[in-house]
Design an enzyme around this catalytic site. Sequence first.
Site, PDB file in Angstrom:
ATOM      1  NE  ARG A   1      -2.566   5.925  13.034  1.00 23.15           N
ATOM      2  CZ  ARG A   1      -1.453   5.536  13.619  1.00 23.15           C
ATOM      3  NH1 ARG A   1      -0.757   6.393  14.323  1.00 23.15           N
ATOM      4  NH2 ARG A   1      -1.017   4.301  13.493  1.00 23.15           N
TER       5      ARG A   1
ATOM      6  CE1 TYR B   1      -3.915   2.240   0.710  1.00 19.12           C
ATOM      7  CE2 TYR B   1      -2.528   3.196   2.414  1.00 19.12           C
ATOM      8  CZ  TYR B   1      -3.668   3.239   1.634  1.00 19.12           C
ATOM      9  OH  TYR B   1      -4.548   4.288   1.767  1.00 19.12           O
TER      10      TYR B   1
HETATM   11  N1  LIG Z   1     -10.226   6.196   4.570  1.00 20.84           N
HETATM   12  C1  LIG Z   1      -9.085   6.764   4.927  1.00 20.84           C
HETATM   13  O1  LIG Z   1      -8.879   7.155   6.093  1.00 20.84           O
HETATM   14  C2  LIG Z   1      -8.019   6.996   3.881  1.00 20.84           C
HETATM   15  C3  LIG Z   1      -6.782   7.538   4.289  1.00 20.84           C
HETATM   16  C4  LIG Z   1      -5.798   7.749   3.323  1.00 20.84           C
HETATM   17  C5  LIG Z   1      -6.039   7.474   1.985  1.00 20.84           C
HETATM   18  N2  LIG Z   1      -7.236   6.934   1.617  1.00 20.84           N
HETATM   19  C6  LIG Z   1      -7.422   6.616   0.201  1.00 20.84           C
HETATM   20  O2  LIG Z   1      -8.693   7.076  -0.236  1.00 20.84           O
HETATM   21  C7  LIG Z   1      -9.247   6.142  -1.179  1.00 20.84           C
HETATM   22  C8  LIG Z   1     -10.606   5.688  -0.700  1.00 20.84           C
HETATM   23  O3  LIG Z   1     -10.448   5.128   0.611  1.00 20.84           O
HETATM   24  P1  LIG Z   1     -11.637   4.350   1.322  1.00 20.84           P
HETATM   25  O4  LIG Z   1     -11.372   4.397   2.784  1.00 20.84           O
HETATM   26  O5  LIG Z   1     -12.953   4.807   0.790  1.00 20.84           O
HETATM   27  O6  LIG Z   1     -11.296   2.878   0.826  1.00 20.84           O
HETATM   28  P2  LIG Z   1     -12.282   1.659   0.574  1.00 20.84           P
HETATM   29  O7  LIG Z   1     -11.432   0.437   0.612  1.00 20.84           O
HETATM   30  O8  LIG Z   1     -13.460   1.745   1.476  1.00 20.84           O
HETATM   31  O9  LIG Z   1     -12.808   1.946  -0.897  1.00 20.84           O
HETATM   32  C9  LIG Z   1     -11.954   1.805  -2.012  1.00 20.84           C
HETATM   33  C10 LIG Z   1     -12.782   1.607  -3.262  1.00 20.84           C
HETATM   34  O10 LIG Z   1     -11.884   1.306  -4.346  1.00 20.84           O
HETATM   35  C11 LIG Z   1     -12.364   0.135  -5.015  1.00 20.84           C
HETATM   36  N3  LIG Z   1     -11.216  -0.558  -5.627  1.00 20.84           N
HETATM   37  C12 LIG Z   1     -10.162  -1.146  -5.016  1.00 20.84           C
HETATM   38  N4  LIG Z   1      -9.316  -1.675  -5.929  1.00 20.84           N
HETATM   39  C13 LIG Z   1      -9.855  -1.401  -7.148  1.00 20.84           C
HETATM   40  C14 LIG Z   1      -9.462  -1.674  -8.487  1.00 20.84           C
HETATM   41  N5  LIG Z   1      -8.329  -2.348  -8.781  1.00 20.84           N
HETATM   42  N6  LIG Z   1     -10.270  -1.242  -9.500  1.00 20.84           N
HETATM   43  C15 LIG Z   1     -11.417  -0.552  -9.234  1.00 20.84           C
HETATM   44  N7  LIG Z   1     -11.837  -0.255  -7.986  1.00 20.84           N
HETATM   45  C16 LIG Z   1     -11.057  -0.687  -6.960  1.00 20.84           C
HETATM   46  C17 LIG Z   1     -13.044  -0.684  -3.933  1.00 20.84           C
HETATM   47  O11 LIG Z   1     -13.925  -1.657  -4.451  1.00 20.84           O
HETATM   48  C18 LIG Z   1     -13.775   0.439  -3.168  1.00 20.84           C
HETATM   49  O12 LIG Z   1     -14.968   0.799  -3.834  1.00 20.84           O
HETATM   50  C19 LIG Z   1      -8.235   5.001  -1.301  1.00 20.84           C
HETATM   51  O13 LIG Z   1      -7.421   5.238  -2.428  1.00 20.84           O
HETATM   52  C20 LIG Z   1      -7.403   5.109  -0.028  1.00 20.84           C
HETATM   53  O14 LIG Z   1      -6.090   4.646  -0.233  1.00 20.84           O
HETATM   54  C21 LIG Z   1      -8.221   6.693   2.522  1.00 20.84           C
END
Ligand SMILES: NC(=O)c1ccc[n+]([C@@H]2O[C@H](COP(=O)([O-])OP(=O)(O)OC[C@H]3O[C@@H](n4cnc5c(N)ncnc54)[C@H](O)[C@@H]3O)[C@@H](O)[C@H]2O)c1
Length: 222
Positions: free
Chosen positions: A179, A113
């Site tokens: 955090r 990641y």
């Molecule tokens: N939630 C947090 O606190 C946080 C913090 C830092 C970064 N992020 C980033 O924000 C984004 C969204 O986070 P989230 O918490 O909603 O994550 P999540 O895991 O709940 O949602 C991610 C989404 O991406 C889709 N996905 C994953 N791999 C895929 C692929 N190869 N092709 C198409 N779709 C794909 C999943 O099905 C899901 O709908 C991510 O990129 C994550 O890295 C989130």
Amino acid sequence: METGRHENIAALLAHPSFKFFRYDIIEPFSVAGPVDRIYNLACPGSPPKYQIDPIHTFKTSIIGGMNLLELAEEKSARILQSSTSEVYGDPDISPQPEDYRGLVNTVGPRACYDEGKRCAETLFHEMHERAGVDTRIARIFNTYGPQMDPEDGHVVSNFIMQAFTGEDLTVYGDGQQTRSFCYIEDMLDALTALMEADEVISSIEDPVNLGNPRGIHDAGTC
Ligand SMILES: NC(=O)c1ccc[n+]([C@@H]2O[C@H](COP(=O)([O-])OP(=O)(O)OC[C@H]3O[C@@H](n4cnc5c(N)ncnc54)[C@H](O)[C@@H]3O)[C@@H](O)[C@H]2O)c1
């Protein structure tokens, strides 16, 4: 790794301006018609989920990121990458300014990641520099709110689920870690503000931290 839940978009499906296409972004795909904005949020966000298939997680950030950058180039669209505070790894300073280089273990359990997101930032930077793609990079810190997956392994959902089930709250390490927590509505405002920022900021295409500026002791994980 599919971590989304269809019911989360159920209300949107009835809207005439909303269309849902189901793709794995590591596979080549095309989009008919014009595209103005691309928000790349695709990537499993929680350690228990992104560690199920680390290679796929890595490919999602890198090959998926490249596919979307090429789409942005083709369509002259602006594209925002959801990067993460995890690019700082286990930082030895807090809070981390954007020019802090980070302390990431290239072969640790989170590397698929963390390193995938770091490499994606490089791709976005180079596609901006070399191909003129209009890019934005958001380094997102911990975000919480309604419709979180209760099993996502983040400290907020862990604590809530343990409180509901009467379990002890899990404290990792010495409990001194901090955090920053940001509510989802505020994060969405920040993402759209970054995407739509047009004023001349010399570094607008460089990574921008998005989160709550106040770090709090969470005594937990993720
Ligand atoms: N939630 C947090 O606190 C946080 C913090 C830092 C970064 N992020 C980033 O924000 C984004 C969204 O986070 P989230 O918490 O909603 O994550 P999540 O895991 O709940 O949602 C991610 C989404 O991406 C889709 N996905 C994953 N791999 C895929 C692929 N190869 N092709 C198409 N779709 C794909 C999943 O099905 C899901 O709908 C991510 O990129 C994550 O890295 C989130």
